[in-house]
Each structure stands twice: as C-alpha cells, then as structure tokens.
Design a protein around this motif. Structure first.
Motif, PDB file in Angstrom:
ATOM      1  N   PRO A   1      81.342  62.513  50.635  1.00 42.36           N
ATOM      2  CA  PRO A   1      81.164  61.653  51.806  1.00 42.36           C
ATOM      3  C   PRO A   1      81.023  62.488  53.073  1.00 42.36           C
ATOM      4  O   PRO A   1      81.554  63.600  53.175  1.00 42.36           O
ATOM      5  N   ALA A   2      80.321  61.926  54.029  1.00 43.86           N
ATOM      6  CA  ALA A   2      80.133  62.626  55.303  1.00 43.86           C
ATOM      7  C   ALA A   2      81.440  62.641  56.097  1.00 43.86           C
ATOM      8  O   ALA A   2      82.288  61.762  55.938  1.00 43.86           O
ATOM      9  N   LEU A   3      81.604  63.637  56.916  1.00 45.69           N
ATOM     10  CA  LEU A   3      82.777  63.724  57.787  1.00 45.69           C
ATOM     11  C   LEU A   3      82.635  62.678  58.890  1.00 45.69           C
ATOM     12  O   LEU A   3      81.694  62.730  59.685  1.00 45.69           O
ATOM     13  N   PRO A   4      83.538  61.701  58.963  1.00 46.48           N
ATOM     14  CA  PRO A   4      83.398  60.643  59.973  1.00 46.48           C
ATOM     15  C   PRO A   4      83.634  61.180  61.379  1.00 46.48           C
ATOM     16  O   PRO A   4      84.415  62.121  61.584  1.00 46.48           O
ATOM     17  N   LYS A   5      82.960  60.574  62.336  1.00 49.54           N
ATOM     18  CA  LYS A   5      83.163  60.944  63.730  1.00 49.54           C
ATOM     19  C   LYS A   5      84.409  60.261  64.277  1.00 49.54           C
ATOM     20  O   LYS A   5      84.719  59.134  63.914  1.00 49.54           O
ATOM     21  N   LEU A   6      85.110  60.948  65.148  1.00 52.13           N
ATOM     22  CA  LEU A   6      86.301  60.391  65.771  1.00 52.13           C
ATOM     23  C   LEU A   6      85.970  59.850  67.153  1.00 52.13           C
ATOM     24  O   LEU A   6      85.056  60.355  67.824  1.00 52.13           O
ATOM     25  N   PRO A   7      86.686  58.836  67.606  1.00 48.56           N
ATOM     26  CA  PRO A   7      86.448  58.314  68.955  1.00 48.56           C
ATOM     27  C   PRO A   7      86.698  59.387  70.011  1.00 48.56           C
ATOM     28  O   PRO A   7      87.468  60.326  69.796  1.00 48.56           O
ATOM     29  N   ALA A   8      86.056  59.226  71.141  1.00 50.27           N
ATOM     30  CA  ALA A   8      86.201  60.199  72.218  1.00 50.27           C
ATOM     31  C   ALA A   8      87.630  60.254  72.750  1.00 50.27           C
ATOM     32  O   ALA A   8      88.040  61.247  73.354  1.00 50.27           O
ATOM     33  N   SER A   9      88.404  59.196  72.518  1.00 50.42           N
ATOM     34  CA  SER A   9      89.767  59.156  73.028  1.00 50.42           C
ATOM     35  C   SER A   9      90.737  60.023  72.230  1.00 50.42           C
ATOM     36  O   SER A   9      91.867  60.255  72.652  1.00 50.42           O
ATOM     37  N   VAL A  10      90.302  60.508  71.054  1.00 48.57           N
ATOM     38  CA  VAL A  10      91.173  61.335  70.228  1.00 48.57           C
ATOM     39  C   VAL A  10      91.349  62.693  70.890  1.00 48.57           C
ATOM     40  O   VAL A  10      90.366  63.356  71.225  1.00 48.57           O
ATOM     41  N   PRO A  11      92.583  63.166  71.098  1.00 50.43           N
ATOM     42  CA  PRO A  11      92.808  64.452  71.760  1.00 50.43           C
ATOM     43  C   PRO A  11      92.307  65.620  70.929  1.00 50.43           C
ATOM     44  O   PRO A  11      92.217  65.536  69.697  1.00 50.43           O
TER      45      PRO A  11
END
Length: 299
Positions: free
Chosen positions: A68-78
């Motif tokens: 599976p592809a590496l999912p993107k994290l929201p910009a709010s994640v530190p």
C-alpha cells in the motif's frame, strides 16, 4: 566493538516505510535495540503501513506482492510525529545473559518460579462461585447423542464434557480462575444469542483485552454397523460416539497477524492440569497480540 554507549538513529516516515517493506521486522527491529512488536507500534503511531502475515513467505516464493502507498498526513500533524528516533544501541543478535523484556517475558519469569506453580488439588474444596453455580447446573443437565452434558439455558462455564470428566473439568476451572484472580485478571460469564439460541461465554480480561476460554473433551466417532435383525432398516451412516476422557483447554481467538498458542491438551505424558502456568502466559501473549491488532485497526 560495543562500547556500551547508546546512540540515536533517526528515520523519516518515508525512510521507515521503505525499511519495513524491504526487510522483515523480526530481523530489522533488533538493529535498533527494540522488538518487532515495538517497531510495529512505532509504525502505527506514524501511520506507516506494514506487511501483513504471509507477505515475506509469498515474496520469497516468487509471488509478486503489492504494498500500500504511504498515506499523507494532515498539515496539522507536528514534525515530531513524522520522525522515528531510536535511542538504544543497535544490536545484531542478543548478547549472552541478555534478559528479554515485555509483558509476556515478565509473565513467563513469574510463572517459572516454584512458589507461583499452579497445582490442581485432588478434591474440590470451597469452589469459586462461578464453579459452584456451574456444578449445580451440570447436575441437572441432560445428555446429547454424543453423551455430552448440556446445561439448561442458564449461565454455566464454557465446557463440553461427559459425566465422567465433569468433576475433573470443574477442578481445572476452579484452580485456573483462582490463579487468574490472584494475578489481577478477571473472569466472568456473558450471555449471547447464537443461531437463535442462548449461549454463555467464559471471558478472561487481561488488561483491556477480552479472551474467551473453554474446556472440551475429545469424543471419538465410529461407524455403527446396521442391525440385521432390525424390523425397520435405517438408511445412511449411523455413528457411535465414544468419550475418551481427554480434555483440552483452549482460547477462542480472532485471526491474528502473529502466531499465538491457543490450545493445551492431554497427551501421553502431560495433562492439562500441569499446564496451567503455560495457559496464563498464553493469555498474556494473546492479549498483547489482540492489543496490537486493535491499535492497528484504530489507526
């Protein structure tokens, strides 16, 4: 040469993702001084997908496997949540005298002590309330065609035994329940509806994880020869059921991504009574595996 000093190793999510899909975690984790379970948890926290059960075996057999592809994290994640930091000294193999750590290893050491050995008595004295209630129900039970006692629709410890092994099963249950409670675990009965029938489950709670346990007796089956003198012949195979007196204590586990022992049976040299310390360790191992699966699903 190992100087005994710890060092930090940093990996981004992308680097960690590539690592766990390049080499099995059982081989990768010791190089960072952690277990494969700890590495799996680190991946879960960072939302890094990991190979499932059987992935490496199929790949080594030449099967083309997709990841599976590496999912993107929201910009709010530190940014700190996007970096894995391992602070222990990298290891290639366990050193001599090294002590395993973790809930399962700790429980194994506890159960190995002679003063913690679980001994099943010859006679049942002062039974646990769950055992006393189950004995009362078994005394009023009917027998099915396999000679197995069938309690009448009320709460009874989960078991499938004949009259000849009922007392022994109750002794095992009583000893195990008291040992579990002495170790801080809880055991309870719950009623459920299965196939429009009311059934009772025996649940052991280890930490936050609930595990079903049961005791069964093996029943052998042989084909019954038709009676040549019968007035009304029967068609199809007829079976004779023979109780063996051999008991098994087992855990009813969901599908897990790791191998966990779930059954302890009478053998030629050992009986279930002598394996109760192993059962306790098995319950802790199962709880850890279920916890890891639950964290994976929550992620």
């Amino acid at each position: 040469m190992d100087t005994g000093k710890s060092r930090q190793t940093r990996f981004t999510r992308e680097e960690l993702y590539e690592l766990v899909w390049t080499e099995p975690m059982q081989a990768l984790a010791p190089r960072f001084g952690i277990s494969d379970v700890a590495l799996k948890k680190r991946c879960l926290r960072m939302r890094v997908p990991t190979p499932g059960r059987g992935y490496w075996a199929k790949k080594s057999a030449g099967v083309t496997m997709r990841r599976p592809a590496l999912p993107k994290l929201p910009a709010s994640v530190p940014a700190s949540a996007m970096t894995a930091i391992f602070t222990d000294s990298p290891k290639t193999r366990p050193t001599e005298g090294e002590v395993a750590t973790g809930p399962v290893a700790d429980q194994e050491r506890y159960e190995a002590l002679e003063e913690h050995r679980i001994v099943v008595p010859e006679l049942l004295a002062d039974p646990h309330p769950l055992v006393a209630a189950s004995i009362h129900l078994l005394r009023k039970s009917r027998m099915n065609e396999e000679h197995v006692l069938v309690p009448s629709g009320k709460k009874c410890l989960a078991l499938s035994v004949t009259l000849g092994t009922a007392d022994r099963a109750m002794l095992i249950y009583d000893t195990l329940i008291k040992a579990l409670e002495a170790r801080g675990f809880t055991i309870a009965l719950e009623s459920v509806t299965e196939s429009e029938e009311q059934r009772t489950r025996t649940i052991v709670t280890v930490g936050m994880e609930r595990i079903r346990v049961a005791i069964d007796e093996r029943i052998d089956r042989t084909e019954r020869k038709p009676d040549p003198n019968a007035k009304h012949p029967t068609y199809g195979k007829q079976w004779e059921y023979i109780p063996t007196g051999r008991l098994s204590l087992y855990l009813m586990l969901p599908y897990l991504g790791t191998r966990v022992r779930s059954t302890w049976s009478d053998g030629s040299k050992q009986r279930v009574e002598t394996r109760l310390n192993d059962v306790v360790v098995g319950l802790v191992a199962a709880a850890e595996a279920i916890k890891l699966q639950r964290l994976d699903q929550e992620a």
